[in-house]
Scaffold this active site. Structure first.
Site, PDB file in Angstrom:
ATOM      1  N   ASP A 185       0.890  -1.162   0.000  1.00 29.13           N
ATOM      2  CA  ASP A 185       0.000   0.000   0.000  1.00 29.13           C
ATOM      3  C   ASP A 185       0.926   1.210   0.000  1.00 29.13           C
ATOM      4  O   ASP A 185       1.567   1.506   1.016  1.00 29.13           O
ATOM      5  CB  ASP A 185      -0.900   0.007   1.230  1.00 29.13           C
ATOM      6  CG  ASP A 185      -1.900   1.164   1.223  1.00 29.13           C
ATOM      7  OD1 ASP A 185      -1.626   2.176   0.543  1.00 29.13           O
ATOM      8  OD2 ASP A 185      -2.938   1.071   1.885  1.00 29.13           O
ATOM      9  N   HIS A 186       1.027   1.897  -1.128  1.00 36.93           N
ATOM     10  CA  HIS A 186       2.064   2.924  -1.261  1.00 36.93           C
ATOM     11  C   HIS A 186       1.890   4.066  -0.260  1.00 36.93           C
ATOM     12  O   HIS A 186       2.853   4.777   0.038  1.00 36.93           O
ATOM     13  CB  HIS A 186       2.104   3.473  -2.687  1.00 36.93           C
ATOM     14  CG  HIS A 186       0.961   4.364  -3.054  1.00 36.93           C
ATOM     15  ND1 HIS A 186      -0.227   3.891  -3.570  1.00 36.93           N
ATOM     16  CD2 HIS A 186       0.823   5.715  -2.980  1.00 36.93           C
ATOM     17  CE1 HIS A 186      -1.032   4.902  -3.805  1.00 36.93           C
ATOM     18  NE2 HIS A 186      -0.438   6.018  -3.455  1.00 36.93           N
ATOM     19  N   HIS A 248      -6.068   2.457   1.780  1.00 38.68           N
ATOM     20  CA  HIS A 248      -5.306   3.640   2.186  1.00 38.68           C
ATOM     21  C   HIS A 248      -5.785   4.234   3.513  1.00 38.68           C
ATOM     22  O   HIS A 248      -5.003   4.428   4.452  1.00 38.68           O
ATOM     23  CB  HIS A 248      -5.392   4.726   1.110  1.00 38.68           C
ATOM     24  CG  HIS A 248      -4.767   4.345  -0.189  1.00 38.68           C
ATOM     25  ND1 HIS A 248      -3.746   3.433  -0.295  1.00 38.68           N
ATOM     26  CD2 HIS A 248      -5.011   4.764  -1.457  1.00 38.68           C
ATOM     27  CE1 HIS A 248      -3.395   3.306  -1.566  1.00 38.68           C
ATOM     28  NE2 HIS A 248      -4.154   4.095  -2.284  1.00 38.68           N
TER      29      HIS A 248
END
Length: 514
Positions: A185-186, A248
């Site tokens: 999950d960036h 996110h």
């Protein structure tokens, strides 16, 4: 963190190396790590794609993309040529077993040139539908047989609901051990998100206040100015709930709400984050409308230019009920947070690009200064993730002068004042994967718990029950119902910039806050 010099020789195998993610994020991350001396001394990047290309042609493709997307442009031809010499292109058909046999031969040849069996990092920058085929063939060819050396990175979306996520976890477990699987999950790689841990647990002044006794509410916003652009077809199958809330925003929430870890060991931190997800009160189908608001952007004019609504976007069906905006309220049923509302919102075609966390503290129990028209603006701690990268503490202070009047003020820590070249999120995450540090990656139980939190909401919306889809003008802050969601408890979406605070100062003087 481990020393990068201890990383063994590594082969990075990129599935989908001609795709958009590889172009914009992955190869710029590899290049920046290389320039910073963070790549292993011996490494190869094996770029896989369907089309037939030579190494030279693909390296030219990478060069063009670095010029367009890397934070470090190609200033030295010699430095780039040295980096490019580590890249090999391999034509690969995901569906054909023969392609994996050729890959195995290539991996063995690289090992031979290194003089030892290298670590292998498989990066799946592909659609989720291809994961099963790829992992089955990796297992069949015995390409990732060493749990201590071999890892796989899986991009989101990780499933499209809880049952599919569980099936995907089961599928991956047939080829890889849990410690080999890096679900990315960036957002967790962003500098300001990582700093939440340091800010909370590295300072004695805030942690004693970080609970229901002193905090009134928490807000998490991830807003985007852009619409769905050319991703209408993808977005029809995703929507804001799956695309943003489930991953996110849930991950940011766990960073804000987690208990103090006893150490910085990966499993210790991930255990504490999983505890938060388990503590989130599940919303029943009948409660969906009370706790959630979903919206869809409509056409409007922004800065004098007409902007299409979601229904006019390419790839979107004419009567789509896919949400492009979500606002919702959560409660955590545990000792620290009982009764504190957590408000989250995300949307496309919003007024501005903004990702932020707002911690609003409880008002003073008795206001000595509440005379005349003066009031008290809430004390807030604001963590801006992007595009601003700062931490702001908002509080009341005396105005200079002879009268005893108050005004809001801010203390700001700005990341850009410390470093104008902050690493990109993918640089951080790729480096951690190379080092074998899974702290910032999601574990199987975290993924499943996050899906469980939104399951009833997802089902209610899919069945078009217990909810409504509200329109909002492109360029705004979402439907009015999102404001009403907070107003029921006397809250409102908080400002997160100094300009907005100055506007609130006038409202304070007019007696809006008390």
């Amino acid at each position: 963190m481990n020393n990068v010099n201890t990383i063994k020789p590594t082969i990075i195998v990129v599935f989908g190396a001609t795709g958009d993610l590889a172009k914009r994020k992955l190869f710029p991350a590899f290049y920046n790590l290389y320039l910073d001396g963070r790549m292993p001394e011996k490494f190869k990047i094996l770029a896989l794609g369907r089309a037939e290309r030579s190494d030279a042609l693909y390296r030219n493709h990478v060069s063009e993309n670095l010029i367009a997307f890397s934070r470090n442009k190609i200033a030295s031809t010699e430095a780039y040529q040295q980096f490019a010499s580590h890249i090999n292109y391999l034509q690969n058909d995901i569906d054909h077993e023969e392609s994996y046999q050729i890959m195995k031969q290539k991996l063995d040849a690289i090992d031979l040139s290194f003089g030892e069996r290298a670590n292998r990092l498989f990066y799946l920058s592909i659609a989720p539908s291809f994961i099963e085929t790829i992992t089955n063939n990796i297992k069949k060819m015995d390409l990732a047989a060493n749990p201590a050396q071999d890892r796989i990175i899986i991009e989101k979306p990780f499933g499209y609901n809880k049952s599919s996520a569980m099936l995907l976890n089961e599928l991956l477990s047939q080829t890889f051990k849990e410690e080999q699987i890096y679900r990315i999950d960036h957002y967790l790689g962003k500098e300001t998100v990582q700093n939440i841990l340091a800010f909370r647990f590295g300072n004695s002044m805030f942690e004693p206040l970080w609970n229901r006794n002193f905090i009134d509410s928490v807000q998490i916003t991830v807003a985007e100015e852009v619409g769905v652009e050319d991703r209408g077809g993808f977005y029809e199958d995703a929507g804001a709930l799956r695309d943003m809330i489930q991953n996110h925003l849930m991950q940011i929430l766990t960073m804000v709400a987690m208990e103090a870890p006893t150490s910085l060991q990966a499993d210790e931190i991930r255990n504490r984050k999983a505890d938060v997800l388990k503590a989130i009160r599940r919303i029943t189908p009948e409660e969906v409308k009370h706790y959630t608001v979903r919206g869809q952007y409509d056409k409007a004019s922004i800065k004098g230019k007409p902007v299409s609504g979601y229904l006019q976007e390419k790839g979107v069906v004419a009567n789509s009920n896919t949400e492009t905006f979500v606002a919702m309220k959560f409660y955590l049923d545990n000792w620290r947070w009982q009764g504190v509302p957590f408000y989250v919102r995300t949307g496309k075609r919003m007024k501005e690009k903004q990702s932020s966390i707002v911690i609003q503290f409880k008002p003073v129990p008795h206001s000595t200064f509440s005379f005349g028209k003066e009031g008290m603006m809430p004390n807030r701690l604001i963590i801006n993730i992007q595009p601003a990268m700062d931490i702001r503490l908002q509080f009341m202070t005396k105005k200079p002068g002879l009268s005893l009047s108050l005004k809001p003020a801010e203390m700001v820590f700005d990341y850009f004042s410390c470093s104008t070249q902050s690493p990109e999120a993918y640089e951080t995450l790729v480096l951690d994967a190379l080092l074998g540090d899974p702290t910032l990656f999601m574990r199987s139980d975290q993924v499943e718990e996050a899906w469980d939190v939104v399951t009833t909401i997802q089902e209610a919306w899919e069945n078009d029950k217990f909810s409504s889809l509200y329109k909002y003008e492109a360029g705004g802050w979402g439907p009015e119902e999102a404001n009403k969601l907070l107003a029921r408890q006397g809250h409102e979406w908080a400002s997160n910039s100094l300009n907005d605070v100055e506007l609130e100062e006038k409202e304070v003087a007019d007696g809006k806050y008390f």
